[in-house]
Write an enzyme that holds these catalytic residues in place. Structure first.
Site, PDB file in Angstrom:
ATOM      1  N   ASP A  83      -8.227  -5.669  -6.133  1.00 23.36           N
ATOM      2  CA  ASP A  83      -7.911  -4.546  -5.251  1.00 23.36           C
ATOM      3  C   ASP A  83      -8.196  -3.221  -5.957  1.00 23.36           C
ATOM      4  O   ASP A  83      -7.625  -2.933  -7.006  1.00 23.36           O
ATOM      5  CB  ASP A  83      -6.426  -4.630  -4.886  1.00 23.36           C
ATOM      6  CG  ASP A  83      -5.982  -3.493  -3.979  1.00 23.36           C
ATOM      7  OD1 ASP A  83      -6.860  -2.819  -3.402  1.00 23.36           O
ATOM      8  OD2 ASP A  83      -4.758  -3.283  -3.858  1.00 23.36           O
ATOM      9  N   HIS A 114      -6.126  -6.506  -1.606  1.00 27.22           N
ATOM     10  CA  HIS A 114      -5.032  -5.589  -1.264  1.00 27.22           C
ATOM     11  C   HIS A 114      -3.828  -6.345  -0.687  1.00 27.22           C
ATOM     12  O   HIS A 114      -3.932  -6.996   0.334  1.00 27.22           O
ATOM     13  CB  HIS A 114      -5.567  -4.565  -0.259  1.00 27.22           C
ATOM     14  CG  HIS A 114      -4.794  -3.279  -0.222  1.00 27.22           C
ATOM     15  ND1 HIS A 114      -4.365  -2.608  -1.351  1.00 27.22           N
ATOM     16  CD2 HIS A 114      -4.386  -2.496   0.824  1.00 27.22           C
ATOM     17  CE1 HIS A 114      -3.735  -1.497  -1.008  1.00 27.22           C
ATOM     18  NE2 HIS A 114      -3.722  -1.410   0.299  1.00 27.22           N
ATOM     19  N   SER A 125       0.842  -1.189   0.000  1.00 24.78           N
ATOM     20  CA  SER A 125       0.000   0.000   0.000  1.00 24.78           C
ATOM     21  C   SER A 125       0.888   1.254   0.000  1.00 24.78           C
ATOM     22  O   SER A 125       1.831   1.328  -0.793  1.00 24.78           O
ATOM     23  CB  SER A 125      -0.937  -0.048   1.207  1.00 24.78           C
ATOM     24  OG  SER A 125      -2.009   0.836   1.057  1.00 24.78           O
TER      25      SER A 125
END
Lengths: 476, 476
Positions: free
Chosen positions: A414, A439, A162
């Site tokens: 994602d 994710h 991320s």
């Protein structure tokens, strides 16, 4: 909501936080927490003060003579959570004779440059930037190399997911002398300016719901109108509050807007954590949670109240799968801690990620990207003005082909993959797409429920890392 | 002198300044001066203020359809001087259909972030760093590309000499998406920490004198003792003041130290500007000025006063070749302008260049590198503490092999070549050594007196630039 992208980042954050509490018992116990005094301002000399940066070390598989270092570039939260949720690093440590380092990002967790004054005003927040964080990482690695026997000549690989993945990629770009390569998992480095269409993110969320049940996304799309209609009367507000088991009853139009934002956030969260196996979060989720959610959302044509009762059931899967919650709190994820505040500030300065919805390509109420309103809100909140073009200016936007040794991994499910690198750029800037992945699934610990695609992705990632390490050893 | 490296940087600076006055009539007239409002602090959001950065544009040979941009990464001084002293760029503009841009470095010339308060204290000086300067360049190029018709897709090559050469190299390292390559002329990017021995610089100066006349360096080596002995009496001080035609007579031991520092500076300056042709400086210098100087320094065994009379004659070549100066001013080059102050500040923060002499491998009085004393002096002057390891941490030190498209050119006679890159690192990080070259001779305008080696160097440089440009065009 005037700040749409913050909302999303909240999601990311609230999700992170919910996991944190549940899993922090695991691996952090095996890692030793340490602190290092780094400069608060790497880029100026007037403020010649240091702060204590926390980092975790796990050296169970470290080999002094022939080892490598896997360095997690911490993102917007407590580092123990990232330590516990990056099982991949623990799984490959032995194979790579690796020492694991998890470095906490400044202004998060315990790494607060000015203690509890860190968030007091824009003056104290001035050193919360990605550039300062990368410099922290570089200096910390230098310190570790100089103090840990055998580490001096050990190759270092940056790993992050991320925002941490963005940092890992940028770290390799800006400090290639410090890390031999980077695994940037689910890193939306292109979710800036007009590098990707602003609607991509929500389109992917919508597609996840489309794929997970017939008429599922249509039901959600129709729910907004139903909420608007039902909430137009006082009686309807009361009914809604009760139907959604809300801890605080809805009293105004503003409260209804918050409810809708909170629901949007829920669907987005589900898209991010749509993992193929049962996962033990704060509220545990079933395998493929969106499929479970969608079982409640098969009929978009129902009368408003019936539709909304189903929507509650669906949301309840995320918030109350265990059945323990007595009521649902629409403000829960948006206020509680510094980590969240930090990301709000970052979104209001460097991390300006334009987002929009149109209700056609996605299942959300139409909302254009309005930078002006966003900027005004940021100034109100923090007394700072966002600089929307800075990230592309400093990290290169789409022109990154002269860099090397970065793996960009993305999950097809994602929503952040929309701003990620999903095609090879060069031989050594490679993209790995995990069609069944949400994710950064690849960073999670190995699980019997893992689809083949993520096993292949991880194998490929290890293979690349070994190549970087080998090439480095060959040169040194 | 407690601050040896500053001394050297002064030299560089005073030399630059002396040239400035003489040559500013030339090319700057053909370049249009413009200003751009850039952020004062690229790396923080509390100080959301802009300043006017000056840059010069020469577009006589620019072709909108097929042109390139040569971008001079301005260093520690007025940009018009760099414009006038980088004839190489003017000479190759037509061949490359190039627009020339000369960007002034913040805090120098007219690009003062806080006007006449820019140097008032460490708070106002806080934004004088190489990182901020590089970000200025990146943002300025972006602005030019967006506003000059045809520039958007034009490849940009960074060019710089000395500190400007370091900036050119670092610019390509940190912003490879902005420039396709860099020519870093006489850029001592390794003159930091212990990357090269601290004595290298003065050893090269000494070798220049050794090569330029028999017993020349021995004469200078012996002169220090002669000065010490003669200056030990009041009568001797008087004699020295008169023999050196000093504007202010020597009165103390401290004055004698200044005289010796000023002489050292003179020999260093001569080594830097030891060009093969007559050059028109403030005080014009003959071709190969050290040879002319050494004609006065053939007999190191002379009695003290006779030796020192010769030393005066030698120094007079540098300060008074035209015969116009009525007296010599030992403080002349060390105080006069902001440019100099700026470099002092930079040397006291990021640009910590360890220097030492031993009187054995060089012709100077022995002086060890004393970081502690240096640091204390810096704190006294500016209220800042130098960070000697930062430059290597942020720009990679000797580990730069993952970068590409940088030419490091160095003159064999240039003392700064000791801290420069003089061997190829990879196929695209290439070193060019010009044995007969002093400080960035290759960047100077073509001259009938140019040795073959500099002609070859320039041809090779143009060839590399053409390859970078061609490759860029091929990709776009």
């Amino acid at each position: 909501m005037v700040l749409p992208p913050l909302l999303l980042c909240c999601c990311l954050q609230s999700w992170a936080l919910s996991q944190q509490l549940a899993l922090s018992v695991h691996l952090a116990l095996k890692a030793a927490a340490q602190k290092y005094g780094g400069m608060i301002d790497h880029f100026g000399f007037d403020q010649d003060v240091t702060f204590q940066q926390r980092y975790l070390v796990a050296d169970q598989h470290w080999r002094k003579d022939n080892g490598s270092i896997l360095f997690y570039t911490g993102n917007e939260g407590d580092i123990t959570w990232f330590c516990n949720n990056t099982g991949f690093m623990w799984d490959v440590a032995e194979e790579l004779n690796a020492m694991l380092i998890f470095a906490e990002h400044r202004y998060y967790g315990e790494s607060l440059p000015f203690g509890n004054k860190s968030y007091s005003d824009s003056k104290h927040l001035n050193y919360l930037t990605s550039e300062q964080a990368l410099a922290d990482f570089a200096i910390l690695i230098q310190h570790l190399k100089e103090t840990i026997p055998g580490a001096l000549s050990a190759p270092v690989v940056a790993i992050g997911g991320s925002y941490g993945g963005m940092l890992a990629a940028w770290f390799r770009m800006k400090y290639p002398h410090v890390v031999v390569g980077a695994l940037a998992a689910s890193a939306p480095i292109w979710q800036f300016e007009d590098l990707v269409p602003c609607g991509t993110f929500y389109t992917i969320v919508t597609n996840d719901f489309k794929k997970s049940g017939q008429c599922c996304s249509e039901s959600i799309l129709n729910s907004w109108g139903a909420i608007n209609r039902v909430s137009s009367t006082d009686e309807g507000l009361k009914w809604l509050s009760s139907a959604f088991h809300l801890c605080s009853p809805l009293k105004s139009k503003q409260d209804v807007a918050v409810l809708k934002a909170w629901l949007s956030e829920t669907w987005v969260n589900l898209a991010m954590v749509n993992y193929p196996y049962k996962a033990d979060f704060l509220q545990p989720l079933p395998a493929w949670p969106i499929q479970v959610v969608c079982k409640f959302l098969k009929n978009p044509k129902l009368p408003d109240k019936l539709l909304l009762q189903n929507v509650f059931q669906a949301a309840n899967v995320y918030y109350n799968y265990s059945g323990a919650a007595s009521c649902l709190n629409t403000s829960q994820s948006a206020t509680r801690n510094l980590g969240l505040m930090g990301w709000y500030y970052q979104a209001c300065t460097e991390m300006v990620m334009p987002m929009c919805t149109d209700g056609v390509n996605d299942m959300f109420e139409p909302r254009k990207w309005n930078f002006h309103a966003f900027s005004e809100e940021c100034f109100k909140l923090w007394k700072v003005k966002p600089r929307p073009s800075w990230i592309a200016s400093v990290y290169g936007g789409k022109n990154i082909s002269s860099h090397s040794n970065i793996i960009f991994s993305n999950g097809g499910l994602d929503p952040w993959s929309g701003g990620g690198v999903t095609r090879n750029i060069t031989d050594s800037l490679t993209a790995i797409v995990i069609p069944e992945g949400a994710h950064h699934l690849d960073l999670r610990a190995s699980n019997p429920g893992d689809p083949k695609s993520v096993l292949q992705a991880r194998a490929l990632e290890v293979q690349h890392m070994k190549q970087w390490i080998e090439k480095y050893r060959h040169k040194h």
